[in-house]
Design a protein around this motif. Structure first.
Motif, short mmCIF file in Angstrom:
data_model
loop_
_atom_site.label_atom_id
_atom_site.label_comp_id
_atom_site.label_asym_id
_atom_site.label_seq_id
_atom_site.Cartn_x
_atom_site.Cartn_y
_atom_site.Cartn_z
N PRO A 138 13.25 -35.03 -39.17
CA PRO A 138 13.34 -36.13 -39.98
C PRO A 138 12.34 -36.29 -41.10
CG PRO A 138 13.72 -36.96 -37.70
CD PRO A 138 13.23 -35.49 -37.77
N ASP A 139 12.40 -36.91 -42.14
CA ASP A 139 11.30 -37.05 -43.15
C ASP A 139 10.12 -37.53 -42.52
OD1 ASP A 139 12.78 -35.55 -45.03
OD2 ASP A 139 13.34 -37.36 -46.23
N ASP A 140 10.18 -38.66 -41.66
CA ASP A 140 9.28 -39.32 -41.16
C ASP A 140 8.62 -38.83 -39.91
OD1 ASP A 140 9.14 -41.28 -43.15
OD2 ASP A 140 10.04 -42.88 -41.99
N GLY A 141 9.12 -37.45 -39.44
CA GLY A 141 8.60 -36.90 -38.27
C GLY A 141 9.45 -37.21 -37.14
N VAL A 142 9.03 -37.01 -35.89
CA VAL A 142 9.72 -37.32 -34.53
C VAL A 142 8.89 -38.56 -33.92
CG1 VAL A 142 10.16 -36.27 -32.41
CG2 VAL A 142 9.67 -34.84 -34.30
N ASP A 143 9.86 -39.27 -33.44
CA ASP A 143 9.23 -40.64 -33.00
C ASP A 143 8.72 -40.36 -31.50
OD1 ASP A 143 9.01 -43.02 -31.67
OD2 ASP A 143 11.04 -43.62 -31.67
N LEU A 144 7.52 -40.66 -31.17
CA LEU A 144 6.72 -40.25 -30.28
C LEU A 144 7.18 -40.97 -28.64
CD1 LEU A 144 2.77 -40.73 -31.18
CD2 LEU A 144 4.19 -38.54 -30.89
N GLY A 145 8.21 -42.04 -28.77
CA GLY A 145 8.59 -42.61 -27.86
C GLY A 145 7.79 -43.20 -26.92
N VAL A 146 6.63 -43.30 -26.95
CA VAL A 146 5.80 -44.11 -25.87
C VAL A 146 5.01 -45.21 -26.93
CG1 VAL A 146 5.24 -42.29 -24.41
CG2 VAL A 146 3.88 -42.48 -26.58
N ALA A 204 -1.55 -50.89 -29.04
CA ALA A 204 -0.07 -51.09 -28.92
C ALA A 204 0.47 -52.07 -30.01
CB ALA A 204 -0.19 -52.12 -27.56
N CYS A 205 -0.32 -52.70 -30.87
CA CYS A 205 0.13 -53.55 -32.00
C CYS A 205 0.57 -52.62 -33.12
CB CYS A 205 -0.87 -54.61 -32.30
SG CYS A 205 -2.32 -53.89 -32.88
N ASP A 206 0.36 -51.29 -32.93
CA ASP A 206 0.97 -50.37 -34.09
C ASP A 206 2.30 -50.06 -33.80
OD1 ASP A 206 -1.24 -50.22 -35.59
OD2 ASP A 206 -1.83 -48.43 -34.84
N GLY A 207 2.83 -50.49 -32.64
CA GLY A 207 4.23 -50.38 -32.32
C GLY A 207 4.82 -49.14 -32.52
N PRO A 208 6.12 -48.66 -32.57
CA PRO A 208 6.45 -47.05 -32.67
C PRO A 208 5.87 -46.10 -33.63
CG PRO A 208 8.33 -48.63 -32.62
CD PRO A 208 7.10 -49.44 -32.72
N VAL A 209 5.33 -45.02 -33.42
CA VAL A 209 4.88 -44.22 -34.34
C VAL A 209 5.63 -42.83 -34.19
CG1 VAL A 209 2.60 -42.89 -34.46
CG2 VAL A 209 2.55 -45.40 -33.99
N THR A 210 5.59 -42.47 -35.54
CA THR A 210 6.31 -40.78 -35.73
C THR A 210 5.15 -39.92 -36.01
OG1 THR A 210 6.43 -41.41 -38.15
CG2 THR A 210 8.29 -41.87 -36.48
N LEU A 237 4.03 -45.75 -18.36
CA LEU A 237 4.72 -46.86 -18.36
C LEU A 237 6.01 -46.82 -19.28
CD1 LEU A 237 2.50 -49.94 -17.59
CD2 LEU A 237 3.48 -48.20 -15.97
N GLY A 238 6.03 -45.76 -20.13
CA GLY A 238 7.11 -45.91 -21.23
C GLY A 238 6.98 -46.81 -22.43
N PHE A 286 -0.81 -42.10 -16.78
CA PHE A 286 -0.93 -41.37 -18.08
C PHE A 286 0.30 -40.86 -18.26
CE2 PHE A 286 -3.38 -39.03 -14.86
CZ PHE A 286 -2.53 -38.04 -14.86
N SER A 287 0.55 -40.35 -19.53
CA SER A 287 1.54 -39.47 -19.89
C SER A 287 1.10 -38.66 -21.24
CB SER A 287 2.67 -40.34 -20.40
OG SER A 287 3.65 -39.62 -21.17
N LEU A 288 1.18 -37.37 -21.10
CA LEU A 288 0.71 -36.55 -22.18
C LEU A 288 2.03 -35.83 -23.03
CD1 LEU A 288 -1.94 -35.32 -23.28
CD2 LEU A 288 -1.18 -33.25 -22.06
#
Ligand SMILES: [Zn+2]
Length: 420
Positions: free
Chosen positions: A352-360, A395-401, A418-419, A337-339
């Protein structure tokens, strides 16, 4: 991305206000509310609410629900992604909780990966039912856990530097403990701690019944004089009152007593003894129930197995530093896990307008505890997650902000370790 509805566990040590306020329910609640579970644990899988359209306030949608456990079973590829399916055997590797303790929890420790696998195999082979009170290893997995404080959070964790413990014991000035104090003073290291802990946890009940009241008398006198260990003495008095005749009160003498400030994050590696005393926090752990109790509980204590699992190396509790800049701080102590703690002041000029990339990536769960955040997936789906609600991001949602909605907001994002 869907709205996720968790379930509240009503253990006796819970708070009647914290979770009720978070969830917008009647305060005080009719029963103590201890934990809000968000995940796919077999005992209490969370439910996905269907019927919300993107952008709607979550929770107001239709009542049709599906269990997150069913979603993982029916579409593991979409939920976990191809690379994670095998690593996690088609299961969600973590369990996210909001925890609110009004009273102390039991003193406990968790096994390492090797101990958990061996213990599980041993108990399966012996035919111990998984729900039996004497079962130590209902799961084959270890159970590392972290807790990120939402309020001031009081805890006992890890063995205190033995020299400090000797000073505490001398300050409490309990004649019946003099012999034990001098044993530790003569061997102020992990072996000395093991010897003393073992002595105390295996004492005949008669001896415990003599020693604990003597200890508590020492605590009363020390607290009355406002001695240097008054906080520790008060904690021991509280534990002694709740668990009279419990050798865990003696064991608690050996542990670090400390307070987390909101935002601080405590990690429990395998073998670390710990007891949460009071406060609210977000807890994230491997999806396992492998707990070895050390006392402060009416439940089963398996002393030989506990002594195999406990790590007696002294030291301060493990506070995680966290990584990241700006509003998102990430804690990744384990592959399970990662929090991410997303704290927005609501006035970020450079957001940024869309917000911050969660990076996971992979399977993620978001819970908002203050204000409201907006999540946006790379597929263009957008949803607000206001205070007291949660969202499931497969997972299928891909990157999220993530971005705040109208002012300050605090949200937590659970993912595996796992990043990307
Ligand atoms: Zn624990």
């Amino acid at each position: 991305m869907e709205v996720l509805r968790g379930s509240v566990r009503t253990y006796a040590w819970g708070s009647r206000t914290h979770l009720a306020e978070l969830l917008g329910e009647e305060v005080p609640s009719p029963h103590p509310q201890a934990e809000l579970w968000l995940g796919a644990h077999r005992d209490e899988p969370s439910q996905l609410l269907a019927g919300d359209t993107p952008g709607d306030a979550p929770g107001n949608g239709g009542d049709a629900t599906r269990s997150l456990a069913d979603v993982l079973r029916d579409d593991p590829q979409g939920a976990l992604g191809p690379s994670r399916r095998q690593r996690w055997s088609d299961r969600l590797p973590y369990l996210l909780k909001v925890l609110a303790a009004e009273e102390p929890l039991s003193l406990q420790a968790h096994p390492s990966a090797e101990q958990a696998a061996a213990g599980y195999a041993r108990e399966e082979a012996a035919g111990v039912p998984r729900t039996a009170a004497e079962r130590n290893y209902p799961d084959p997995l270890p159970k590392p856990e972290l807790l990120c404080a939402l309020t001031e959070f009081h805890a006992l964790a890890g063995f205190r530097d033995p020299a400090e413990t000797v000073a505490l014991l001398r300050a409490l000035d309990v004649r019946a403990l003099d012999h034990h104090t001098e044993l530790l003073a003569a061997q102020p290291d992990a072996d000395g701690l093991r010897a003393l802990f073992t002595t105390w946890i295996t004492l005949p009940q008669r001896a415990v019944d003599d020693l604990v009241p003597a200890l508590l008398d020492g605590c009363v006198a020390h607290a009355r004089e406002h001695g240097p260990f008054t906080t520790e003495a008060r904690t021991l008095l509280d534990l002694g009152e709740r668990y009279p005749g419990d050798a865990g009160v003696l064991a608690a003498l050996l542990l670090n007593r400390f307070v987390l400030a909101p935002g601080q994050c405590l990690y429990q590696p395998a073998g670390s003894p710990h007891a949460y005393l009071a406060g609210a926090g977000v807890e994230l752990m491997a999806n396992s129930d492998n707990v070895l109790r050390c006392g402060l509980t009416p439940k089963h204590v398996d002393v030989p197995e506990l002594l195999r699992v406990l790590d007696f190396a002294p030291g301060p509790p493990t506070l995680l530093p966290g990584e990241g800049r700006g509003p998102v701080t990430r804690f990744t102590p384990s592959e399970y896990f990662s929090l991410a703690r997303c704290a927005f002041a609501g006035e970020e000029a450079d957001l940024p307008d869309d917000g911050v990339d969660l990076g996971v990536e992979g399977p993620r769960i978001v819970v908002t505890v203050e204000g409201s955040v907006r999540l946006r997936t790379s597929r263009g789906q957008c949803r607000e997650v206001p205070r007291g609600t949660a969202a499931w991001l497969p997972a299928c949602d891909g990157p999220v902000t993530v971005a705040p909605v109208d002012g300050p907001a605090l949200a937590f994002v659970a993912a595996d370790g796992l990043g990307v």
